[in-house]
Design a protein around this motif. Structure first.
Motif, PDB file in Angstrom:
ATOM      1  N   ARG A  56      -5.093   9.030   8.287  1.00 28.85           N
ATOM      2  CA  ARG A  56      -4.591   7.762   8.406  1.00 28.85           C
ATOM      3  C   ARG A  56      -4.096   7.522   7.055  1.00 28.85           C
ATOM      4  O   ARG A  56      -4.673   6.800   6.416  1.00 28.85           O
ATOM      5  N   PRO A  57      -2.719   7.833   6.824  1.00 30.80           N
ATOM      6  CA  PRO A  57      -2.135   7.727   5.311  1.00 30.80           C
ATOM      7  C   PRO A  57      -1.655   6.235   5.322  1.00 30.80           C
ATOM      8  O   PRO A  57      -1.413   5.569   6.427  1.00 30.80           O
ATOM      9  N   PRO A  58      -1.424   5.794   4.080  1.00 27.69           N
ATOM     10  CA  PRO A  58      -0.915   4.420   4.033  1.00 27.69           C
ATOM     11  C   PRO A  58       0.394   4.297   4.656  1.00 27.69           C
ATOM     12  O   PRO A  58       1.118   5.119   4.599  1.00 27.69           O
ATOM     13  N   VAL A  59       0.881   2.961   5.368  1.00 27.50           N
ATOM     14  CA  VAL A  59       2.075   2.867   5.834  1.00 27.50           C
ATOM     15  C   VAL A  59       2.745   1.689   5.048  1.00 27.50           C
ATOM     16  O   VAL A  59       2.348   0.626   4.916  1.00 27.50           O
ATOM     17  N   PRO A  60       3.617   2.034   3.941  1.00 28.23           N
ATOM     18  CA  PRO A  60       4.221   0.841   3.132  1.00 28.23           C
ATOM     19  C   PRO A  60       4.739  -0.228   3.989  1.00 28.23           C
ATOM     20  O   PRO A  60       5.328   0.094   5.214  1.00 28.23           O
ATOM     21  N   GLY A  61       4.673  -1.234   3.336  1.00 26.00           N
ATOM     22  CA  GLY A  61       5.052  -2.694   3.974  1.00 26.00           C
ATOM     23  C   GLY A  61       4.476  -3.253   5.190  1.00 26.00           C
ATOM     24  O   GLY A  61       4.774  -3.993   5.618  1.00 26.00           O
ATOM     25  N   ARG A  62       3.150  -2.666   5.470  1.00 29.06           N
ATOM     26  CA  ARG A  62       2.666  -3.047   6.727  1.00 29.06           C
ATOM     27  C   ARG A  62       1.412  -4.093   6.379  1.00 29.06           C
ATOM     28  O   ARG A  62       1.354  -4.401   5.175  1.00 29.06           O
ATOM     29  N   LEU A  63       0.168  -4.066   7.030  1.00 33.86           N
ATOM     30  CA  LEU A  63      -0.682  -4.905   6.922  1.00 33.86           C
ATOM     31  C   LEU A  63      -1.525  -4.727   5.542  1.00 33.86           C
ATOM     32  O   LEU A  63      -1.723  -6.031   5.017  1.00 33.86           O
ATOM     33  N   ALA A  64      -1.741  -3.550   5.179  1.00 35.35           N
ATOM     34  CA  ALA A  64      -2.635  -3.403   3.784  1.00 35.35           C
ATOM     35  C   ALA A  64      -1.795  -3.944   2.771  1.00 35.35           C
ATOM     36  O   ALA A  64      -2.280  -4.542   1.914  1.00 35.35           O
ATOM     37  N   ASP A  65      -0.478  -3.656   2.654  1.00 32.81           N
ATOM     38  CA  ASP A  65       0.465  -4.318   1.833  1.00 32.81           C
ATOM     39  C   ASP A  65       0.585  -5.737   1.756  1.00 32.81           C
ATOM     40  O   ASP A  65       0.643  -6.381   0.843  1.00 32.81           O
ATOM     41  N   PHE A 124      -1.577  -7.593   2.871  1.00 32.02           N
ATOM     42  CA  PHE A 124      -3.005  -8.445   2.291  1.00 32.02           C
ATOM     43  C   PHE A 124      -3.152  -8.292   0.960  1.00 32.02           C
ATOM     44  O   PHE A 124      -3.499  -9.189   0.559  1.00 32.02           O
ATOM     45  N   ASP A 125      -2.853  -7.098   0.267  1.00 31.54           N
ATOM     46  CA  ASP A 125      -2.735  -7.294  -1.098  1.00 31.54           C
ATOM     47  C   ASP A 125      -1.675  -8.217  -1.940  1.00 31.54           C
ATOM     48  O   ASP A 125      -2.047  -8.954  -2.722  1.00 31.54           O
ATOM     49  N   ALA A 126      -0.632  -8.535  -1.132  1.00 31.68           N
ATOM     50  CA  ALA A 126       0.130  -9.474  -1.690  1.00 31.68           C
ATOM     51  C   ALA A 126      -0.223 -10.838  -1.513  1.00 31.68           C
ATOM     52  O   ALA A 126       0.058 -11.773  -2.440  1.00 31.68           O
ATOM     53  N   GLN A 127      -1.150 -11.203  -0.589  1.00 36.00           N
ATOM     54  CA  GLN A 127      -1.574 -12.500  -0.471  1.00 36.00           C
ATOM     55  C   GLN A 127      -2.874 -12.609  -1.034  1.00 36.00           C
ATOM     56  O   GLN A 127      -3.494 -13.979  -0.920  1.00 36.00           O
ATOM     57  N   LEU A 128      -3.711 -11.727  -1.533  1.00 35.16           N
ATOM     58  CA  LEU A 128      -4.857 -12.048  -2.228  1.00 35.16           C
ATOM     59  C   LEU A 128      -4.699 -13.132  -3.350  1.00 35.16           C
ATOM     60  O   LEU A 128      -3.878 -12.815  -4.098  1.00 35.16           O
ATOM     61  N   PRO A 129      -5.586 -14.276  -3.206  1.00 36.37           N
ATOM     62  CA  PRO A 129      -5.378 -15.115  -4.521  1.00 36.37           C
ATOM     63  C   PRO A 129      -6.159 -14.569  -5.594  1.00 36.37           C
ATOM     64  O   PRO A 129      -6.195 -15.498  -6.800  1.00 36.37           O
ATOM     65  N   PHE A 130      -6.483 -13.654  -5.799  1.00 40.49           N
ATOM     66  CA  PHE A 130      -7.113 -13.154  -7.076  1.00 40.49           C
ATOM     67  C   PHE A 130      -6.909 -11.522  -7.324  1.00 40.49           C
ATOM     68  O   PHE A 130      -6.140 -10.878  -6.584  1.00 40.49           O
ATOM     69  N   SER A 131      -6.914 -10.951  -8.519  1.00 41.63           N
ATOM     70  CA  SER A 131      -6.774  -9.823  -8.772  1.00 41.63           C
ATOM     71  C   SER A 131      -7.960  -8.805  -8.584  1.00 41.63           C
ATOM     72  O   SER A 131      -9.076  -9.284  -8.769  1.00 41.63           O
ATOM     73  N   LEU A 132      -7.746  -7.645  -7.918  1.00 39.42           N
ATOM     74  CA  LEU A 132      -8.789  -6.618  -7.802  1.00 39.42           C
ATOM     75  C   LEU A 132      -9.268  -6.210  -9.332  1.00 39.42           C
ATOM     76  O   LEU A 132      -8.709  -6.187 -10.176  1.00 39.42           O
ATOM     77  N   ALA A 172     -13.587  -2.679   1.532  1.00 37.79           N
ATOM     78  CA  ALA A 172     -13.539  -1.960   2.898  1.00 37.79           C
ATOM     79  C   ALA A 172     -12.586  -2.561   3.788  1.00 37.79           C
ATOM     80  O   ALA A 172     -12.128  -1.568   4.704  1.00 37.79           O
ATOM     81  N   LEU A 173     -12.310  -3.742   3.573  1.00 34.52           N
ATOM     82  CA  LEU A 173     -11.202  -4.433   4.488  1.00 34.52           C
ATOM     83  C   LEU A 173      -9.845  -3.747   4.216  1.00 34.52           C
ATOM     84  O   LEU A 173      -8.948  -3.477   4.999  1.00 34.52           O
ATOM     85  N   ARG A 174      -9.519  -3.353   2.955  1.00 35.28           N
ATOM     86  CA  ARG A 174      -8.164  -2.629   2.691  1.00 35.28           C
ATOM     87  C   ARG A 174      -8.180  -1.531   3.392  1.00 35.28           C
ATOM     88  O   ARG A 174      -7.172  -0.929   3.738  1.00 35.28           O
ATOM     89  N   ALA A 175      -9.530  -0.540   3.178  1.00 31.79           N
ATOM     90  CA  ALA A 175      -9.532   0.622   4.082  1.00 31.79           C
ATOM     91  C   ALA A 175      -9.280   0.515   5.559  1.00 31.79           C
ATOM     92  O   ALA A 175      -8.633   1.282   6.355  1.00 31.79           O
ATOM     93  N   ILE A 176      -9.923  -0.612   6.021  1.00 34.75           N
ATOM     94  CA  ILE A 176      -9.655  -0.894   7.487  1.00 34.75           C
ATOM     95  C   ILE A 176      -8.271  -1.206   7.893  1.00 34.75           C
ATOM     96  O   ILE A 176      -7.767  -0.662   9.000  1.00 34.75           O
ATOM     97  N   LEU A 177      -7.566  -1.882   7.018  1.00 30.56           N
ATOM     98  CA  LEU A 177      -6.108  -2.139   7.295  1.00 30.56           C
ATOM     99  C   LEU A 177      -5.273  -0.952   7.018  1.00 30.56           C
ATOM    100  O   LEU A 177      -4.310  -0.721   8.002  1.00 30.56           O
ATOM    101  N   GLN A 178      -5.616  -0.037   6.416  1.00 35.40           N
ATOM    102  CA  GLN A 178      -5.006   1.385   6.036  1.00 35.40           C
ATOM    103  C   GLN A 178      -5.233   2.020   7.493  1.00 35.40           C
ATOM    104  O   GLN A 178      -4.013   2.619   7.838  1.00 35.40           O
ATOM    105  N   VAL A 179      -6.127   2.164   8.027  1.00 36.41           N
ATOM    106  CA  VAL A 179      -6.246   2.671   9.381  1.00 36.41           C
ATOM    107  C   VAL A 179      -5.752   1.992  10.386  1.00 36.41           C
ATOM    108  O   VAL A 179      -5.037   2.668  11.143  1.00 36.41           O
ATOM    109  N   ILE A 180      -6.004   0.876  10.559  1.00 33.00           N
ATOM    110  CA  ILE A 180      -4.979   0.085  11.528  1.00 33.00           C
ATOM    111  C   ILE A 180      -3.674   0.275  11.354  1.00 33.00           C
ATOM    112  O   ILE A 180      -2.795   0.486  12.357  1.00 33.00           O
ATOM    113  N   ASP A 181      -2.901   0.459  10.085  1.00 34.80           N
ATOM    114  CA  ASP A 181      -1.483   0.442   9.845  1.00 34.80           C
ATOM    115  C   ASP A 181      -1.239   1.993  10.365  1.00 34.80           C
ATOM    116  O   ASP A 181       0.033   2.086  11.068  1.00 34.80           O
ATOM    117  N   ALA A 182      -2.021   2.807  10.457  1.00 37.58           N
ATOM    118  CA  ALA A 182      -1.997   4.126  10.860  1.00 37.58           C
ATOM    119  C   ALA A 182      -1.899   4.405  12.412  1.00 37.58           C
ATOM    120  O   ALA A 182      -2.051   5.561  12.858  1.00 37.58           O
TER     121      ALA A 182
END
Length: 728
Positions: free
Chosen positions: A252-261, A263-271, A308-318
């Protein structure tokens, strides 16, 4: 892994060597039926001549050992109960002063048989006082014959019982050891390891453990058996890890431009740096065509859910789905609410016209039929990318279109069968697995129990997490007791909310009457949720303050309604049991009051105080106790008061509770396989065994070179422990 039987000697029935009468007595006393079981009944300590104390120098109330000759014996009946007391007077053999000492044996049948006038023996026990003279009550003893007096060896002291006293165990063990040969107890550890670590071979180690020539030999033998257990466990974990690596999973590799990306773009805080590093580790695991098997641990509020949510979104993107399994409906609902909030519009399926949004569903046992049917349909069709739930997810009715990731929160609250049941719902491959815990695990525990899991740790708390100040409140002092309730009122008047945690739900009518009549006079009675709610309701200063109770006996709908009301700020003081220990996230809650805190464990207390200080406001935890400051249980509270480092507290918790059943096989109704290995005392041994096993497993064909070891490791793990390791 090879399935073999024990050596014929170890699996043989004890009756073949000790006779029917003795073997029956051992089975009644300890449940032992085979030679191997009795061999592992090791002494708990040894007595040697160097420890001997002259009778004239005996210290009161301490454990001593004396060598003495019996000069008088007598017997008298007990008045208050059935039975007799056998009294023995002995004279010191170490000095010429002729000092005497009395011994008493309650129902001392064996002592009456063994101890006669003129008998010389080694006696061991605690010095007491009776009728103006020192005595040893129920001492352990070993009769010394001429040979043992000429060549005194350490005397083994075994775990014993009234009907199987220490002397009889020693005699039976000696009888059994007469049949010992190195052929009957063959070595299976690699000889080069034994030479490197200076350990005796197995046959000699058993002899040294039971009847050592010198006490140092016994402790070297003990080290060898502890190392053996550490080595076998690490080998079993290492082999299973290699087998897991050979299983097939869908990458389940990352898919650029999809849900995971997005989500990261809209996070109101820095990891945090830890979150980024751990996220990268998980992401790389998900890219592999073999299943991820990773443990994610981090402090309460460290941001594990975001990772965990970022990992979940990576799997859903794939193209896959993810399931998040939570232990309680309260925690599942909390995850559902927080994840929906974090995702925002990304939780809407079919968004952006390209199907980049995903459905998020909650499924619990209390779900209404219509909602359940709708949820099941979305899961089966693949429209729902993330399903969050409790044990309801394990139902046969739940079918996934393509389950790619299983996330288990608070993994220690689930049995191995439950976790395995969810993973089995993947149709054509093995899903990736991420297990999370907010209870920090000491490194040696992780190596011993999760040695085959890749472990990631988030240590740094995100920005905005305010410090939590913890204090002990001595309730026997009126000023502190009054100040406690005033402090709750003050926090509410500031517009904040308060948790009050009690150790139990309810009392009997009589108990509640005592508590409510005078809290000051009820110091021996643990406070309940119901009594606390009624007591606060009767205090004038709490007039107008909104209190509510929460505990496990409420039905699911009422529990959720109460939590929702508290989250919305409609409840000022939530009085609860530890049901709020995990998953409850109310940013306006700033004060945690733990009533009768000594009744909770270190990990529980640390988890509970983590419920406050979550919204940028400073948090305070007040732990009440009626115990005196020097009581041992207050020491646990002082440990909590002194640090907020979860890993330091986990070490303290481990030391306090001992290791218990660290393999976790109690989940399947069995005792632990570990008998000599201590994860507290033997950390260096575990580290060494892990290194040695790593070298061994570097050779994929190690089993053909060490066939005895291959057989032994299959042998060493009992069936239920093997099942635990295979499913964990």
């Amino acid at each position: 892994m090879a399935e073999t039987t024990l050596t014929s000697f170890e699996s043989a029935e004890l009756s073949a060597f000790l006779g029917k009468k003795n073997s029956t007595a051992l089975e009644k006393a300890f449940g032992y039926m085979t030679v191997g079981e009795l061999l592992w009944h090791f002494p708990r300590r040894y007595v040697e001549v160097g420890e001997l104390t002259p009778i004239s120098e005996l210290p009161f109330d301490e454990h001593v050992t004396v060598v003495a000759q019996v000069v008088n014996v007598s017997q008298r009946q007990m008045h208050s109960r059935r039975g007799f007391i056998f009294e023995v007077t002995v004279s010191d053999e170490l000095s010429s002063g002729g000092q005497e000492l009395k011994m008493t044996f309650f129902n001392g049948y064996q002592a009456r048989t063994d101890l006669h006038i003129g008998t010389i023996a080694m006696f061991s026990g605690k010095v007491g006082w009776y009728q103006d003279h020192l005595q040893l009550s129920q001492p352990e003893y070993a009769i010394l014959d001429e040979a043992s007096q000429a060549d005194p060896r350490p005397i083994p002291i075994y775990p014993a019982s009234a009907k199987m006293p220490n002397k009889r165990i020693r005699d039976l063990m000696g009888l059994l050891l007469e049949h010992f040969t190195d052929q009957k107890l063959p070595e299976f550890l690699p000889r080069e390891l034994l030479r490197t670590h200076h350990y005796p071979q197995r046959h000699q180690a058993f002899l040294d453990r039971h009847f050592p020539k010198e006490i140092k030999h016994a402790y070297v033998a003990r080290q060898r058996f502890a190392f053996e257990e550490a080595f076998m466990l690490q080998l079993a974990l290492g082999e299973r890890g290699r087998q897991l690596g050979a299983q097939k999973a869908i990458a389940r590799p990352p898919v650029p431009g999809r849900l995971a990306d997005k989500f990261d773009a809209q996070l109101p805080f820095s990891l945090t740096e830890d979150q980024l590093v751990v996220g990268e580790q998980i992401s790389k695991d998900l890219e592999q065509a073999h299943p991820m098997h990773r443990l994610l641990q981090g402090e309460v509020g460290s941001g594990k859910t975001v990772v965990a949510l970022r990992a979940i979104l990576q799997v859903i993107d794939a193209g896959g789905q993810a399931a998040l399994l939570a232990p309680t409906e309260v925690l599942a609902a909390q995850h559902y609410a927080s994840i929906k909030k974090m995702l925002g519009k990304l939780a809407e399926p079919g968004l952006f016209g390209e199907g980049e949004g995903t459905g998020v569903e909650l499924l619990t046992g209390s779900a209404k039929s219509a909602h359940r049917r709708e949820a099941l349909l979305g899961i089966a069709s693949g429209e729902t990318g993330l399903i969050i739930g409790t044990h309801a997810l394990l139902s046969d009715h739940v079918q996934f279109a393509d389950l790619g990731l299983v996330v288990v929160d608070e993994q220690h609250r689930f049995g191995v069968e439950q976790r395995d049941a969810l993973r089995s719902k993947a149709v054509d491959s093995v899903p990736h697995t991420l297990v999370m815990t907010a209870t920090p695990i000491p490194r040696t525990v992780a190596m011993t129990v999760f040695g085959d899991l890749d472990t990631s740790t988030i240590k740094r708390l995100p920005a905005g997490r305010a410090p939590i100040h913890t204090h002990i409140v001595p309730m026997q002092l009126t000023g502190f007791r009054d100040r406690l309730f005033t402090r709750i009122v003050e926090e509410v008047e500031k517009g904040h909310q308060v948790y009050v945690v009690c150790p139990r739900i309810s009392d009997t009518a009589a108990e509640q009457g005592v508590l409510l009549a005078s809290y000051e006079d009820s110091s021996g009675q643990p406070m309940s949720v119901e009594s606390m709610q009624e007591m606060l309701g009767g205090m004038p200063e709490f007039a107008g303050i909104r209190t509510e109770a929460l505990h496990s006996q409420l039905d699911a709908a009422d529990k959720q309604a109460t939590m929702d009301s508290f989250a919305r700020g409609e409840i000022d003081v939530l009085i609860s049991t530890t049901v709020i220990e995990v998953g409850v996230d109310v940013h306006n809650a700033t004060l945690m009051v733990i009533i009768d805190a000594e009744r909770f464990g270190i990990s529980q207390l640390h988890q509970l105080r983590g419920r406050v200080g979550r919204g940028g406001l400073p948090g305070t935890c007040l732990m009440t106790t009626w115990l005196d400051a020097d009581h041992p249980s207050v020491g646990r509270l002082k440990t909590i008061e002194s640090t907020i480092d979860g890993f330091e507290l986990a070490e303290a918790d481990l030391a306090e509770r001992k290791e218990g059943n660290i393999l976790g096989v109690q989940q399947s109704g069995s005792r632990s396989t570990l008998r000599e290995l201590s994860i507290i005392k033997d950390r260096s041994l575990i580290e060494q065994a892990r290194t040695d096993v790593g070298r061994l497993l570097a050779d994929a064909n190690w089993g053909s070179n060490y066939q005895g070891l291959l057989s032994a490791v299959g042998n060493w793990l009992d069936e239920s422990t093997r099942e635990f390791l295979n499913k964990n």
